[in-house]
Design an enzyme around this catalytic site. Sequence first.
Site, mmCIF file in Angstrom:
data_model
loop_
_atom_site.group_PDB
_atom_site.id
_atom_site.type_symbol
_atom_site.label_atom_id
_atom_site.label_comp_id
_atom_site.label_asym_id
_atom_site.label_seq_id
_atom_site.Cartn_x
_atom_site.Cartn_y
_atom_site.Cartn_z
ATOM 1 N N GLY A 4 0.824 -1.197 0.000
ATOM 2 C CA GLY A 4 0.000 0.000 0.000
ATOM 3 C C GLY A 4 0.858 1.246 0.000
ATOM 4 N N CYS A 31 5.383 -5.998 1.427
ATOM 5 C CA CYS A 31 5.774 -4.589 1.427
ATOM 6 C C CYS A 31 5.179 -3.857 2.641
ATOM 7 C CB CYS A 31 5.378 -3.941 0.104
ATOM 8 S SG CYS A 31 6.257 -2.406 -0.260
ATOM 9 N N TYR A 32 4.162 -3.016 2.453
ATOM 10 C CA TYR A 32 3.533 -2.337 3.591
ATOM 11 C C TYR A 32 2.989 -3.344 4.599
ATOM 12 C CZ TYR A 32 0.318 0.770 6.164
ATOM 13 O OH TYR A 32 -0.346 1.467 7.150
ATOM 14 N N HIS A 85 7.578 -7.382 -4.220
ATOM 15 C CA HIS A 85 6.255 -7.795 -4.708
ATOM 16 C C HIS A 85 6.383 -9.077 -5.526
ATOM 17 C CE1 HIS A 85 3.869 -4.265 -3.527
ATOM 18 N NE2 HIS A 85 4.997 -3.597 -3.699
ATOM 19 N N GLU A 116 4.079 -10.872 -6.611
ATOM 20 C CA GLU A 116 2.938 -11.060 -7.513
ATOM 21 C C GLU A 116 3.151 -10.476 -8.901
ATOM 22 O OE1 GLU A 116 2.159 -7.408 -4.953
ATOM 23 O OE2 GLU A 116 2.846 -9.462 -4.644
ATOM 24 N N ASP A 139 -17.039 -11.282 -21.919
ATOM 25 C CA ASP A 139 -17.662 -11.201 -20.605
ATOM 26 C C ASP A 139 -19.167 -11.414 -20.665
ATOM 27 O OD1 ASP A 139 -15.077 -10.522 -19.995
ATOM 28 O OD2 ASP A 139 -15.490 -8.378 -19.876
ATOM 29 N N LYS A 196 -10.001 -12.008 -16.339
ATOM 30 C CA LYS A 196 -10.350 -12.337 -17.716
ATOM 31 C C LYS A 196 -9.959 -13.766 -18.086
ATOM 32 C CE LYS A 196 -11.596 -9.732 -20.541
ATOM 33 N NZ LYS A 196 -12.927 -9.369 -21.070
#
Length: 513
Positions: free
Chosen positions: A54, A81-82, A169, A171, A227, A369
Amino acid sequence: MADRILIIDYGSQFTQLIARRVREEGVYCEIQPPTRPVAWVKEWDPAGIVLSGGPASVYGDAVPTLDPALLDLGIPVLGICYGMQLIAHVSGGRVIPGKHEYGRAGLEVLDGSPLFRGFDPTERVQVWCSHGDHVDDPPPGFRAIASTEALPVAAFQSAEAPLFGVQFHPEVAHTHRGDEIYRNFLFEVCGCEATWTSSAFIETTIADIRERVGSQRVICGLSGGVDSSVAAALVQRAIGDQLTCVFVDHGLLRLNEREQVESTFREHMGIRLIVEEAQAEFLEPLRDVVDPEKKRKIIGETFIRVFERVCEREVQDARFLVQGTLYPDVIESLSVEGPSATIKTHHNVGGLPEDMRFELIEPLRDLFKDEVRRVGRELGLPELFVGRHPFPGPGLAIRVLGAVDDQRLEVLRAADDIYLQEIHHAGLYDDIWQAFAVLLPVQTVGVMGDARTYENVIALRAVTSRDGMTADWFPFPHHVLARMSTRIINEVEGVNRVCYDVSSKPPATIEWE
């Protein structure tokens, strides 16, 4: 319920990527705000907890924080991180403010930890950092388990409890072997089983839709995109003939799109489809509107009003409206009790009028997606729909930059169609996440047939991505770009210049508006 992971969102634009990585491993997860009390977390009973990054500092005023009692539940926790800084701050560690580090760094694993199982201590692994503060000393009972050139404590672990933190990070795609770190946390630390599958999602969602809808009638806005196609197929599987689909021709479609949708959906899916002509209703209020947020609001409200008219005429007792809202739509539109920043409003999330009479059914709201595509294939949808590039709900209105009118739409339609033809011809369509043309609100000088021209500029955009949250521009071969440009300038009246967008997301977004 099967094993699940709770992700607490502290405002990182990467929070959705954490969820994406967890689900890739076949483990269900949900994102919740940091305001959830410890009692709620305990009742929800996650197999593990991830604290996202964050933009805040643990020393800031009115910043989202962490109840230390969360760390005493015995549930494995991974702080990113945060999130790592919060664990350190509330546990007696030392967080140093103001030492910014952005970009790639080399990670060295210091000793054996289940979080880095399979990593060679002699190997430096590239990781991605984006932080202003950092942990200088681990809390009592914690030890450093990895470092970088700049950070002696790039990761830590508690000796007494399954508590971990990483200052980078894992991710993001720029972190090499980040998937392995999440895999180790999920399976080695949390003991999860991979039970989150497309089949399980379909089964659960169908049951939920049937229970909620009962015998009521449902209407669905069908665009022909991935979608709405998957959403319609899923709802039809649940309630059958109670569903009526409406395709609104709002005048903001690509070339021949109405004809393709009208023939294909009736032919391949057997869905009751109503096609509503409404071009004038959309284009008139958009005339002279240049602000993209206003465009989205106008389109969203007009869309609902058209639906209401169709319902009054065709399905008077319809109570529910199906929309193909996805997870990235939600996170980019709303903060949803958390500290995430709003990037833009999606017409099917933040642009709906407050007084609409329908209750929304959004069966894909928690999916990315690629997950939607897998569900579509599981439902047996043709690859024509499942493999199609994303197309925005507001259509070409947000690809005609500036004011929208019939003439500018025709220019863009023609250029976009040639662009996609050439991508298919080069065999590159499936290598690209999304590709489209944009009509810029400027004109430039040119020379055509020995005469001076002052005509429009077309920008071409093509990106690669895993989830739409981050994206890189696609490196077309030069001869392909040259052919695209030549054809557009020669065949589209009113265009004398073509540009190619080489911006990544972030800092740019995929769409221009």
